[in-house]
Design a protein around this motif. Structure first.
Motif, PDB file in Angstrom:
ATOM      1  N   LEU A   1       0.801  -1.221   0.000  1.00  0.00           N
ATOM      2  CA  LEU A   1       0.000   0.000   0.000  1.00  0.00           C
ATOM      3  C   LEU A   1       0.839   1.279   0.000  1.00  0.00           C
ATOM      4  CD1 LEU A   1      -2.610  -1.114   2.695  1.00  0.00           C
ATOM      5  CD2 LEU A   1      -2.883  -1.165   0.196  1.00  0.00           C
ATOM      6  N   ALA A   2       2.162   1.146   0.114  1.00  0.00           N
ATOM      7  CA  ALA A   2       2.990   2.336   0.328  1.00  0.00           C
ATOM      8  C   ALA A   2       3.960   2.656  -0.798  1.00  0.00           C
ATOM      9  CB  ALA A   2       3.782   2.170   1.633  1.00  0.00           C
ATOM     10  N   THR A   3       4.199   1.744  -1.722  1.00  0.00           N
ATOM     11  CA  THR A   3       5.281   1.934  -2.690  1.00  0.00           C
ATOM     12  C   THR A   3       4.820   2.393  -4.062  1.00  0.00           C
ATOM     13  OG1 THR A   3       5.150  -0.452  -3.090  1.00  0.00           O
ATOM     14  CG2 THR A   3       6.884   0.323  -1.601  1.00  0.00           C
ATOM     15  N   ASN A   4       3.514   2.581  -4.226  1.00  0.00           N
ATOM     16  CA  ASN A   4       2.981   3.026  -5.507  1.00  0.00           C
ATOM     17  C   ASN A   4       1.878   4.041  -5.258  1.00  0.00           C
ATOM     18  OD1 ASN A   4       1.890   3.390  -8.042  1.00  0.00           O
ATOM     19  ND2 ASN A   4       1.560   1.221  -8.464  1.00  0.00           N
ATOM     20  N   PRO A   5       2.101   5.311  -5.611  1.00  0.00           N
ATOM     21  CA  PRO A   5       1.056   6.318  -5.366  1.00  0.00           C
ATOM     22  C   PRO A   5      -0.172   6.153  -6.247  1.00  0.00           C
ATOM     23  CG  PRO A   5       2.914   7.271  -6.565  1.00  0.00           C
ATOM     24  CD  PRO A   5       3.330   5.894  -6.143  1.00  0.00           C
ATOM     25  N   ALA A   6      -0.063   5.341  -7.314  1.00  0.00           N
ATOM     26  CA  ALA A   6      -1.184   5.191  -8.234  1.00  0.00           C
ATOM     27  C   ALA A   6      -2.203   4.166  -7.754  1.00  0.00           C
ATOM     28  CB  ALA A   6      -0.671   4.800  -9.628  1.00  0.00           C
ATOM     29  N   ARG A   7      -1.738   3.094  -7.117  1.00  0.00           N
ATOM     30  CA  ARG A   7      -2.626   2.004  -6.692  1.00  0.00           C
ATOM     31  C   ARG A   7      -1.813   1.032  -5.854  1.00  0.00           C
ATOM     32  NH1 ARG A   7      -1.002  -2.346  -9.334  1.00  0.00           N
ATOM     33  NH2 ARG A   7      -0.008  -2.169 -11.376  1.00  0.00           N
ATOM     34  N   PRO A   8      -2.427   0.064  -5.180  1.00  0.00           N
ATOM     35  CA  PRO A   8      -1.643  -0.935  -4.440  1.00  0.00           C
ATOM     36  C   PRO A   8      -0.793  -1.786  -5.380  1.00  0.00           C
ATOM     37  CG  PRO A   8      -3.906  -0.878  -3.649  1.00  0.00           C
ATOM     38  CD  PRO A   8      -3.875  -0.051  -4.897  1.00  0.00           C
ATOM     39  N   GLY A   9       0.432  -2.055  -4.957  1.00  0.00           N
ATOM     40  CA  GLY A   9       1.322  -2.923  -5.711  1.00  0.00           C
ATOM     41  C   GLY A   9       2.298  -2.173  -6.578  1.00  0.00           C
ATOM     42  N   ALA A  10       3.579  -2.521  -6.482  1.00  0.00           N
ATOM     43  CA  ALA A  10       4.612  -1.860  -7.280  1.00  0.00           C
ATOM     44  C   ALA A  10       5.585  -2.904  -7.820  1.00  0.00           C
ATOM     45  CB  ALA A  10       5.372  -0.825  -6.443  1.00  0.00           C
ATOM     46  N   THR A  11       6.128  -2.611  -9.014  1.00  0.00           N
ATOM     47  CA  THR A  11       7.086  -3.495  -9.673  1.00  0.00           C
ATOM     48  C   THR A  11       8.149  -2.649 -10.342  1.00  0.00           C
ATOM     49  OG1 THR A  11       5.313  -5.081 -10.137  1.00  0.00           O
ATOM     50  CG2 THR A  11       7.362  -5.363 -11.355  1.00  0.00           C
ATOM     51  N   TYR A  12       9.381  -3.105 -10.329  1.00  0.00           N
ATOM     52  CA  TYR A  12      10.459  -2.399 -10.998  1.00  0.00           C
ATOM     53  C   TYR A  12      10.263  -2.410 -12.514  1.00  0.00           C
ATOM     54  CZ  TYR A  12      12.905  -3.335  -6.552  1.00  0.00           C
ATOM     55  OH  TYR A  12      13.247  -3.442  -5.234  1.00  0.00           O
ATOM     56  N   GLY A  13      10.666  -1.304 -13.156  1.00  0.00           N
ATOM     57  CA  GLY A  13      10.825  -1.286 -14.600  1.00  0.00           C
ATOM     58  C   GLY A  13       9.561  -1.311 -15.422  1.00  0.00           C
ATOM     59  N   MET A  14       8.437  -0.867 -14.850  1.00  0.00           N
ATOM     60  CA  MET A  14       7.182  -0.878 -15.600  1.00  0.00           C
ATOM     61  C   MET A  14       6.511   0.488 -15.646  1.00  0.00           C
ATOM     62  SD  MET A  14       5.427  -4.557 -14.769  1.00  0.00           S
ATOM     63  CE  MET A  14       6.216  -6.083 -15.302  1.00  0.00           C
ATOM     64  N   GLY A  15       7.230   1.530 -15.265  1.00  0.00           N
ATOM     65  CA  GLY A  15       6.699   2.874 -15.393  1.00  0.00           C
ATOM     66  C   GLY A  15       5.999   3.379 -14.152  1.00  0.00           C
ATOM     67  N   GLU A  16       5.481   4.612 -14.259  1.00  0.00           N
ATOM     68  CA  GLU A  16       4.891   5.274 -13.103  1.00  0.00           C
ATOM     69  C   GLU A  16       3.620   4.594 -12.620  1.00  0.00           C
ATOM     70  OE1 GLU A  16       4.524   9.484 -13.464  1.00  0.00           O
ATOM     71  OE2 GLU A  16       6.550   9.739 -14.293  1.00  0.00           O
ATOM     72  N   GLY A  17       2.891   3.925 -13.504  1.00  0.00           N
ATOM     73  CA  GLY A  17       1.687   3.227 -13.091  1.00  0.00           C
ATOM     74  C   GLY A  17       1.955   2.064 -12.154  1.00  0.00           C
ATOM     75  N   PHE A  18       3.207   1.584 -12.152  1.00  0.00           N
ATOM     76  CA  PHE A  18       3.597   0.492 -11.261  1.00  0.00           C
ATOM     77  C   PHE A  18       4.528   0.990 -10.151  1.00  0.00           C
ATOM     78  CE2 PHE A  18       2.023  -1.742 -14.882  1.00  0.00           C
ATOM     79  CZ  PHE A  18       1.511  -2.928 -14.392  1.00  0.00           C
ATOM     80  N   GLY A  19       4.480   2.277  -9.868  1.00  0.00           N
ATOM     81  CA  GLY A  19       5.225   2.830  -8.747  1.00  0.00           C
ATOM     82  C   GLY A  19       6.350   3.759  -9.120  1.00  0.00           C
TER      83      GLY A  19
END
Length: 400
Positions: A126-144
């Protein structure tokens, strides 16, 4: 803060970057820093809880191919989310991880502190992506907005939580092609098998004989499955499936239920795993009425899973823009009428790394052989993407 060896927050490094729709290239990218500046696909932030890692191995994943065709890619952004490397710098708040540690980086970017992370659901931090829950390296701002890992050096935030540290760094280096796969693909296959309820005596059908499908098959064997059938159209992939001791279903024959019956004695299995998914490009090519089925692999799985069985879906399905409903053509009536339990979503890779590293290094799980892990220089990263996109029966591991 420990000094960095051979790296700097200024200047550039070599990396695999997004070069336009459907294209990856090797070029220059910003050197990572604990105080991240804005860059293509990267959000600025300060990471005193992070470390800088020098790459030993970084992999090309099917999800990276989705990124090349996705709407969130920005030209010049670094790609990739699978990394094994050596820590060369630590932030002031890092206590457990040390300079010189050989580490595996899970593909999820997770804080380790929020409710989802505490529950083990690191794929939905819940904390690493301002766009939505869940973040992944190397996939752009939508993924954190975190820089990708297919580069000479990389930033890993919340390092004390995220990083798996190998107790024996020399052993990890010796088995580099195997340990390179515990950041994503092996945990993904293992999570898929567990989510589908695979256990001793289970019968399983896996759609897709690519690296994720093969990792899922290996995981099913680890969990005690009695029979594992892997389906694909690619004859080379199917021959490799047979060489590993799994049953193969040639989907070009058009009789999946018959193949299942010939293997397990009945035309159904206990569990199904969809390792194919649907790409954004495939959805974009659907008819305006949405009548063209895009979830063919998933529908095959639904068709051969028994009543009351279970399905897991590690294959990626696009969510589309907020409010959009991509025409996927999923056979929902089959799921409902057969009372099938379905599990989906990003794998919480960090949850499984301790046990899987032990299975690989001490238990003899040769995951690199199973997925045909092939080492290529980072400078040949664009060629590795092209081969992967063409269906090469290999998992490419990039080494600087």
């Amino acid at each position: 803060m420990a000094s960095r060896t051979g790296a700097s927050g200024n200047g550039t490094q070599r990396a695999v970057v997004y070069a336009g729709p459907g294209r990856a290239a090797v070029g220059d990218a910003p050197m990572p820093s604990l105080r991240t500046r804005a860059a293509p696909g990267v959000l600025p932030r300060r990471c005193d809880h992070g470390v800088i890692v020098r790459t030993l191995a970084t992999c090309v994943c099917g999800s990276d191919l989705h990124t090349l065709h996705g709407p969130g890619a920005v030209e010049g952004m670094v790609l990739g989310h699978e990394l094994t490397g050596v820590v060369v710098e630590t932030g002031r708040d890092v206590e457990r991880v040390k300079v010189g540690d050989v580490v595996s980086v899970p593909f999820n970017v997770a804080c380790g502190r929020c409710a989802n992370c505490r529950a083990g659901s690191t794929g939905h931090c819940l904390a690493t992506n301002p766009a939505r829950p869940g973040a992944t390296y190397g996939m752009g701002e939508g993924f954190g907005g975190w820089a990708g890992l297919q580069a000479e050096y990389a930033l890993v935030p919340y390092a004390d939580f995220n990083l798996y540290v190998f107790a024996d760094p020399d052993q990890a280096r010796e088995r580099l092609l195997d340990v390179a796969l515990i950041g994503d693909i092996l945990p993904t296959g293992y999570h898929a098998a567990r989510s589908a309820g695979v256990g001793p005596g289970s019968t399983v059908y896996i759609a897709g004989a690519g690296p994720v499908g093969l990792a899922s098959a290996v995981a099913c064997r680890m969990l005690g499955a009695a029979a594992v059938i892997v389906g694909d159209f690619n004859r080379e992939r199917l021959e490799h499936v047979r060489s590993l001791g799994f049953a193969a279903a040639d989907l070009g024959d058009g009789d999946l239920a018959g193949t299942v019956a010939g293997t397990v004695g009945v035309p159904h299995v206990d569990a199904g795993i969809d390792c194919v998914g649907v790409s954004d490009a495939a959805v974009a090519g659907a008819g305006a009425d949405g009548a063209t089925p895009r979830a063919a692999a998933l529908n095959d799985v639904i068709g051969v899973v028994r009543h009351g069985g279970a399905i897991s879906v590690p294959g990626v399905y696009p969510a589309g823009a907020p409010g959009a409903r991509p025409p996927l053509g999923v056979w929902l009536g089959g799921i409902w009428s057969k009372a099938i339990t379905v599990s989906t979503g990003a794998t919480p890779a960090r949850r499984y790394q301790d046990e899987l590293a032990t299975a690989v290094l001490l238990g003899g799980v040769a995951i690199a052989d199973a997925v045909r892990a092939t080492a290529v220089p980072l400078e040949q990263g664009a060629e590795a993407y092209e081969l992967s996109g063409a269906g090469a029966s290999r998992k490419f591991v990039l080494t600087p």
